[in-house]
Design a protein around this motif. Sequence first.
Motif, mmCIF file in Angstrom:
data_model
loop_
_atom_site.group_PDB
_atom_site.id
_atom_site.type_symbol
_atom_site.label_atom_id
_atom_site.label_comp_id
_atom_site.label_asym_id
_atom_site.label_seq_id
_atom_site.Cartn_x
_atom_site.Cartn_y
_atom_site.Cartn_z
ATOM 1 N N MET A 153 0.800 -1.009 0.056
ATOM 2 C CA MET A 153 0.053 -0.187 -0.149
ATOM 3 C C MET A 153 0.912 1.145 -0.077
ATOM 4 O O MET A 153 1.835 1.282 0.837
ATOM 5 C CB MET A 153 -0.705 -0.064 1.184
ATOM 6 N N PRO A 154 0.632 2.289 -0.927
ATOM 7 C CA PRO A 154 1.615 3.511 -1.093
ATOM 8 C C PRO A 154 1.230 4.228 0.396
ATOM 9 O O PRO A 154 0.320 4.164 0.962
ATOM 10 C CB PRO A 154 1.051 4.082 -2.338
ATOM 11 N N SER A 155 2.389 4.931 0.705
ATOM 12 C CA SER A 155 2.420 5.796 2.002
ATOM 13 C C SER A 155 1.632 7.034 1.689
ATOM 14 O O SER A 155 1.204 7.172 0.711
ATOM 15 C CB SER A 155 3.638 6.059 2.202
ATOM 16 N N ASP A 156 1.441 7.741 2.662
ATOM 17 C CA ASP A 156 0.772 8.815 2.646
ATOM 18 C C ASP A 156 1.312 9.906 1.847
ATOM 19 O O ASP A 156 0.692 10.634 0.934
ATOM 20 C CB ASP A 156 0.347 9.682 4.004
ATOM 21 N N LEU A 157 2.623 10.051 1.584
ATOM 22 C CA LEU A 157 3.402 10.829 1.016
ATOM 23 C C LEU A 157 3.456 10.530 -0.542
ATOM 24 O O LEU A 157 3.170 11.444 -1.389
ATOM 25 C CB LEU A 157 4.879 10.924 1.293
ATOM 26 N N GLU A 158 3.257 9.062 -0.942
ATOM 27 C CA GLU A 158 3.311 8.942 -2.260
ATOM 28 C C GLU A 158 1.865 9.199 -2.794
ATOM 29 O O GLU A 158 1.779 9.567 -3.942
ATOM 30 C CB GLU A 158 3.603 7.272 -2.219
ATOM 31 N N GLN A 159 0.893 8.886 -2.004
ATOM 32 C CA GLN A 159 -0.303 9.311 -2.402
ATOM 33 C C GLN A 159 -0.678 10.793 -2.733
ATOM 34 O O GLN A 159 -1.267 11.167 -3.756
ATOM 35 C CB GLN A 159 -1.619 8.755 -1.352
ATOM 36 N N LEU A 160 0.120 11.510 -1.697
ATOM 37 C CA LEU A 160 0.006 13.016 -1.869
ATOM 38 C C LEU A 160 0.707 13.492 -3.164
ATOM 39 O O LEU A 160 0.073 14.277 -4.010
ATOM 40 C CB LEU A 160 0.716 13.719 -0.829
ATOM 41 N N LEU A 161 1.982 12.851 -3.568
ATOM 42 C CA LEU A 161 2.599 13.071 -4.755
ATOM 43 C C LEU A 161 1.804 12.684 -6.065
ATOM 44 O O LEU A 161 1.753 13.386 -7.039
ATOM 45 C CB LEU A 161 3.865 12.338 -4.881
ATOM 46 N N ASP A 162 1.061 11.723 -6.032
ATOM 47 C CA ASP A 162 0.089 11.022 -6.912
ATOM 48 C C ASP A 162 -1.015 11.929 -7.341
ATOM 49 O O ASP A 162 -1.350 12.214 -8.473
ATOM 50 C CB ASP A 162 -0.174 9.506 -6.779
ATOM 51 N N MET A 163 -1.487 12.781 -6.410
ATOM 52 C CA MET A 163 -2.403 13.550 -6.594
ATOM 53 C C MET A 163 -2.023 15.083 -7.157
ATOM 54 O O MET A 163 -2.809 15.841 -7.468
ATOM 55 C CB MET A 163 -3.085 13.894 -5.103
ATOM 56 N N GLY A 164 -0.585 14.890 -7.111
ATOM 57 C CA GLY A 164 -0.240 16.305 -7.968
ATOM 58 C C GLY A 164 0.265 17.349 -6.988
ATOM 59 O O GLY A 164 0.527 18.497 -7.429
ATOM 60 N N PHE A 165 0.497 17.032 -5.558
ATOM 61 C CA PHE A 165 0.804 17.982 -4.620
ATOM 62 C C PHE A 165 2.279 18.430 -4.895
ATOM 63 O O PHE A 165 2.927 17.290 -5.335
ATOM 64 C CB PHE A 165 0.466 17.897 -3.248
ATOM 65 N N ASP A 166 2.811 19.196 -4.556
ATOM 66 C CA ASP A 166 4.488 19.702 -4.608
ATOM 67 C C ASP A 166 4.929 18.883 -3.452
ATOM 68 O O ASP A 166 4.495 18.595 -2.611
ATOM 69 C CB ASP A 166 4.531 21.345 -4.404
ATOM 70 N N SER A 167 6.313 18.351 -4.125
ATOM 71 C CA SER A 167 6.924 17.277 -3.413
ATOM 72 C C SER A 167 7.282 17.884 -1.935
ATOM 73 O O SER A 167 7.136 17.211 -0.945
ATOM 74 C CB SER A 167 8.245 16.654 -3.984
ATOM 75 N N GLU A 168 7.891 19.158 -1.882
ATOM 76 C CA GLU A 168 8.223 19.667 -0.712
ATOM 77 C C GLU A 168 7.174 19.965 0.367
ATOM 78 O O GLU A 168 7.246 19.689 1.633
ATOM 79 C CB GLU A 168 8.843 21.008 -1.042
ATOM 80 N N ARG A 169 6.001 20.586 -0.232
ATOM 81 C CA ARG A 169 4.988 20.807 0.627
ATOM 82 C C ARG A 169 4.507 19.450 1.053
ATOM 83 O O ARG A 169 3.978 19.471 2.097
ATOM 84 C CB ARG A 169 3.967 21.630 -0.094
ATOM 85 N N ALA A 170 4.364 18.324 0.312
ATOM 86 C CA ALA A 170 3.655 17.402 0.736
ATOM 87 C C ALA A 170 4.381 16.546 1.670
ATOM 88 O O ALA A 170 3.885 15.971 2.757
ATOM 89 C CB ALA A 170 3.808 16.352 -0.542
ATOM 90 N N THR A 171 5.863 16.708 1.564
ATOM 91 C CA THR A 171 6.852 16.051 2.613
ATOM 92 C C THR A 171 6.673 16.898 3.993
ATOM 93 O O THR A 171 6.269 16.149 5.106
ATOM 94 C CB THR A 171 8.098 16.214 2.157
ATOM 95 N N LEU A 172 6.450 18.182 3.817
ATOM 96 C CA LEU A 172 6.200 18.884 5.226
ATOM 97 C C LEU A 172 4.736 18.335 5.754
ATOM 98 O O LEU A 172 4.597 18.347 7.185
ATOM 99 C CB LEU A 172 6.199 20.422 4.993
ATOM 100 N N ALA A 173 3.751 18.154 4.884
ATOM 101 C CA ALA A 173 2.323 17.933 5.190
ATOM 102 C C ALA A 173 2.310 16.512 5.914
ATOM 103 O O ALA A 173 1.728 16.235 6.969
ATOM 104 C CB ALA A 173 1.494 17.942 4.186
ATOM 105 N N SER A 174 3.121 15.631 5.493
ATOM 106 C CA SER A 174 3.021 14.235 6.002
ATOM 107 C C SER A 174 3.680 14.025 7.295
ATOM 108 O O SER A 174 3.435 13.499 8.265
ATOM 109 C CB SER A 174 3.463 13.232 5.088
ATOM 110 N N LYS A 175 4.755 15.181 7.583
ATOM 111 C CA LYS A 175 5.501 14.928 8.708
ATOM 112 C C LYS A 175 4.799 16.017 9.905
ATOM 113 O O LYS A 175 4.992 15.471 11.120
ATOM 114 C CB LYS A 175 6.847 15.800 8.687
ATOM 115 N N ALA A 176 4.009 17.014 9.382
ATOM 116 C CA ALA A 176 3.274 17.591 10.587
ATOM 117 C C ALA A 176 1.817 17.048 10.688
ATOM 118 O O ALA A 176 1.205 17.649 11.763
ATOM 119 C CB ALA A 176 2.968 19.024 9.807
ATOM 120 N N THR A 177 1.358 16.130 9.933
ATOM 121 C CA THR A 177 0.264 15.428 10.344
ATOM 122 C C THR A 177 0.215 13.869 10.944
ATOM 123 O O THR A 177 1.248 13.411 10.675
ATOM 124 C CB THR A 177 -0.892 15.733 9.280
ATOM 125 N N GLY A 178 -0.952 13.321 11.129
ATOM 126 C CA GLY A 178 -0.809 11.992 11.475
ATOM 127 C C GLY A 178 -1.533 10.908 10.616
ATOM 128 O O GLY A 178 -1.696 9.878 10.665
#
Length: 314
Positions: free
Chosen positions: A1-26
């Motif tokens: 199963m893909p991680s939250d970060l991978e799913q965020l990237l697949d949705m088209g979010f910026d990689s740096e913002r997606a990384t910060l979001a995955s670290k800042a949330t649960g």
Amino acid sequence: MPSDLEQLLDMGFDSERATLASKATGSLQDAIDWLEKNQETPLDDLKAAAQAQAQSSSTSDEPPALQPGEVAQSLVCNDCGRKLRGQAQAEWHASKTEHVNFSESTEELKPLTEEEKKQRLEELKQRLAAKKAVQAEQEKEDRKKNEKIRMKSTKETQEAKEELRKKEQLKEMQARKREKIEEAEARKRVLAKLEADKQERKRKAEAEKAARAGQAPPPPVAEPAGPTSSGPATSKPASAYTEARLALQTPTGRVMKTFPVETTLFEVAHALEQDGLVVNSFTQNFPKKTYDKTDFGLTLKEAGMVPSSALIVN
């Protein structure tokens, strides 16, 4: 199963913002909410905030897992209504949001199914699309307002220019009218002077004739009355004026200039040459006379151009 970060990237979010979001949330949903909330915040500000949070807190950026032996139960944040799986996650939520009011719930939280995740992602996309549509509409309205302001400013500028043009045109018309009146008055004075000279010559001739015949000389001719108008005519002699006003008709247009009565025609010609004109002679219509360079030594007073005169510049 893909991680939250991978799913965020697949949705088209910026990689740096997606990384910060995955670290800042649960969770994936929290990360999406975080990205939506901070989409207008500059990336540098988000990085600085994440760094400051890491330095000031010893807690992990990911919510802690349930402790061994901990019974799965549900807690509800009374401040925001979010449901949490256990005490550790409640503490993590409190450290992130500063919410402190929690209560127990008998509802057991189950992980989202793939279908539920897809549904939530679709809902998020729709909310983002709706928000972008609202922003686009607002930008369109702002452009319309700015265009109206620009058009109003342009119209006011054009109206001001037109008003200034009308005022300048009116001033020019009034100046031409004054020139015509002054020329008419000067013409009348010249004609009156010519008539007086004519009568004086006639009187002298008659006086000489009477003297030869041994008769009494005729009485002197009375000074002619000045031109009548709505007001009394002035009797100010030419010798009382200190300046002469000249209406000069040049090849490029009419020019009004004022000189002291002792100014010579040479000095008048020199003043015009300073304006780019070459002067060979001056022509006066009343009385008809042309002043060439041999006459340039005459002053305006000597030439009878006081208090005013109209000259053609040749």
